[in-house]
Design an enzyme around this catalytic site. Structure first.
Site, PDB file in Angstrom:
ATOM      1  N   ARG A  53       0.834  -1.213   0.000  1.00 49.45           N
ATOM      2  CA  ARG A  53       0.000   0.000   0.000  1.00 49.45           C
ATOM      3  C   ARG A  53       0.867   1.261   0.000  1.00 49.45           C
ATOM      4  O   ARG A  53       0.421   2.319  -0.427  1.00 49.45           O
ATOM      5  CB  ARG A  53      -0.929  -0.039   1.232  1.00 49.45           C
ATOM      6  CG  ARG A  53      -2.041   1.035   1.250  1.00 49.45           C
ATOM      7  CD  ARG A  53      -3.036   0.715   2.351  1.00 49.45           C
ATOM      8  NE  ARG A  53      -4.158   1.641   2.450  1.00 49.45           N
ATOM      9  CZ  ARG A  53      -4.266   2.605   3.354  1.00 49.45           C
ATOM     10  NH1 ARG A  53      -3.308   2.785   4.245  1.00 49.45           N
ATOM     11  NH2 ARG A  53      -5.329   3.378   3.382  1.00 49.45           N
ATOM     12  N   LEU A  94      -7.290   8.008  -0.058  1.00 48.78           N
ATOM     13  CA  LEU A  94      -7.188   6.561  -0.252  1.00 48.78           C
ATOM     14  C   LEU A  94      -7.947   5.962   0.930  1.00 48.78           C
ATOM     15  O   LEU A  94      -7.659   6.257   2.094  1.00 48.78           O
ATOM     16  CB  LEU A  94      -5.702   6.173  -0.216  1.00 48.78           C
ATOM     17  CG  LEU A  94      -5.263   4.730  -0.042  1.00 48.78           C
ATOM     18  CD1 LEU A  94      -6.000   3.792  -0.957  1.00 48.78           C
ATOM     19  CD2 LEU A  94      -3.784   4.617  -0.321  1.00 48.78           C
ATOM     20  N   SER A  95      -8.957   5.119   0.646  1.00 51.88           N
ATOM     21  CA  SER A  95      -9.836   4.614   1.707  1.00 51.88           C
ATOM     22  C   SER A  95      -9.067   3.813   2.760  1.00 51.88           C
ATOM     23  O   SER A  95      -8.024   3.223   2.483  1.00 51.88           O
ATOM     24  CB  SER A  95     -10.918   3.714   1.119  1.00 51.88           C
ATOM     25  OG  SER A  95     -11.657   4.408   0.152  1.00 51.88           O
ATOM     26  N   GLN A  96      -9.655   3.778   3.939  1.00 52.20           N
ATOM     27  CA  GLN A  96      -9.134   2.972   5.057  1.00 52.20           C
ATOM     28  C   GLN A  96      -9.085   1.489   4.627  1.00 52.20           C
ATOM     29  O   GLN A  96     -10.025   1.003   3.991  1.00 52.20           O
ATOM     30  CB  GLN A  96     -10.134   3.174   6.192  1.00 52.20           C
ATOM     31  CG  GLN A  96      -9.881   2.443   7.456  1.00 52.20           C
ATOM     32  CD  GLN A  96     -11.117   2.466   8.346  1.00 52.20           C
ATOM     33  OE1 GLN A  96     -12.161   3.020   7.976  1.00 52.20           O
ATOM     34  NE2 GLN A  96     -10.996   1.863   9.489  1.00 52.20           N
TER      35      GLN A  96
END
Ligand code: SAH
Length: 220
Positions: free
Chosen positions: A43, A69-71
């Site tokens: 990531r 950027l999503s969890q």
């Protein structure tokens, strides 16, 4: 994904990714398909270097242009709902953003089509996905409200920004039996929905409350 491609990109983060995966399991993610994919997807290359030390925290991270950027929990949850019946053939993602969710999907589908309205985000994402050796991805700069009609029907659609209402145009691009995961609502309140296309219409299931950036109209 080709493990060799990942070797050059910081195996140091393998341990931290393992920690992230065990946290996701504690939070209720059970799909080994999804957990394994998150385990092997770096990531940290999807955020700016200054933030890369935070890439394996279970938190959303800024990617510029007021976007995030999503969890990891929400990426895992949405992906788990999408692949509940196993790996998919054709998937549409709306909101490429950093490209991280695209990378996860590309390991769980034959082909991934992803649209983004901000050109410079799309360009950066394309570079990162290339670096990982993921080549089953087609990216396009366009307004995701329109989906990608030429490539439809899809057996999965994942929307990573929130429209005000359930997007009928996207539902129309689902194959019968196909699923769409979509957050719907305004800034104050959003609900994540799972929409399953049937021969006669669609089934709609509420999943949980979420908070996404809005699905904006038109291009940047
Ligand atoms: N999936 C992304 C999440 C990015 S946030 C990731 O893993 O990083 C949501 C993204 O949706 C943003 O990049 C934003 O620019 C994009 N977006 C917002 N409205 C859009 C629209 N109408 N069409 C396409 N993309 C849109």
């Amino acid at each position: 994904m080709n493990e060799l491609m990942l070797n050059g990109i910081g195996m140091t983060s393998k341990r931290t990714r393992e920690r992230l995966v065990s946290r996701l399991q504690k939070e209720g993610i059970t799909s080994s398909l999804v957990l394994d994919t998150i385990q092997q997807t770096p990531r940290h290359i999807f955020v700016d270097e200054a933030l890369s030390h935070r890439a394996y925290e279970d938190t959303a991270l800024p990617i510029g242009f007021s976007q995030t950027l999503s969890q990891p929990y929400i990426v895992a949850r949405m992906t788990e709902l999408l692949v509940a019946d196993g790996a998919l053939k054709r998937v549409l993602e709306v909101g490429t953003g950093s490209g991280y969710q695209t990378a996860v999907l590309a390991q769980l589908a034959d082909e991934v089509f992803s649209v983004e309205r901000i050109r410079s985000l799309q360009k950066k994402a394309a570079k990162r996905l290339n670096l990982l050796g993921l080549h089953n991805i087609c990216l396009k700069v366009s307004d995701g409200h329109m989906g990608w009609e030429q490539q439809a029907p899809f057996d999965g659609i994942m929307v990573t920004a929130a429209p005000a209402q359930l997007p009928q145009l996207l539902i129309d691009q689902l194959a019968v039996g196909g699923r769409m995961i979509v957050p719907v609502g305004n800034y104050e309140e959003q609900m994540l929905y799972l929409v399953t296309k049937t021969a006669t219409g669609e089934q709609i299931r509420e999943i949980e409350k979420v908070r996404f950036v809005p699905l904006l109209a038109g291009l940047d």
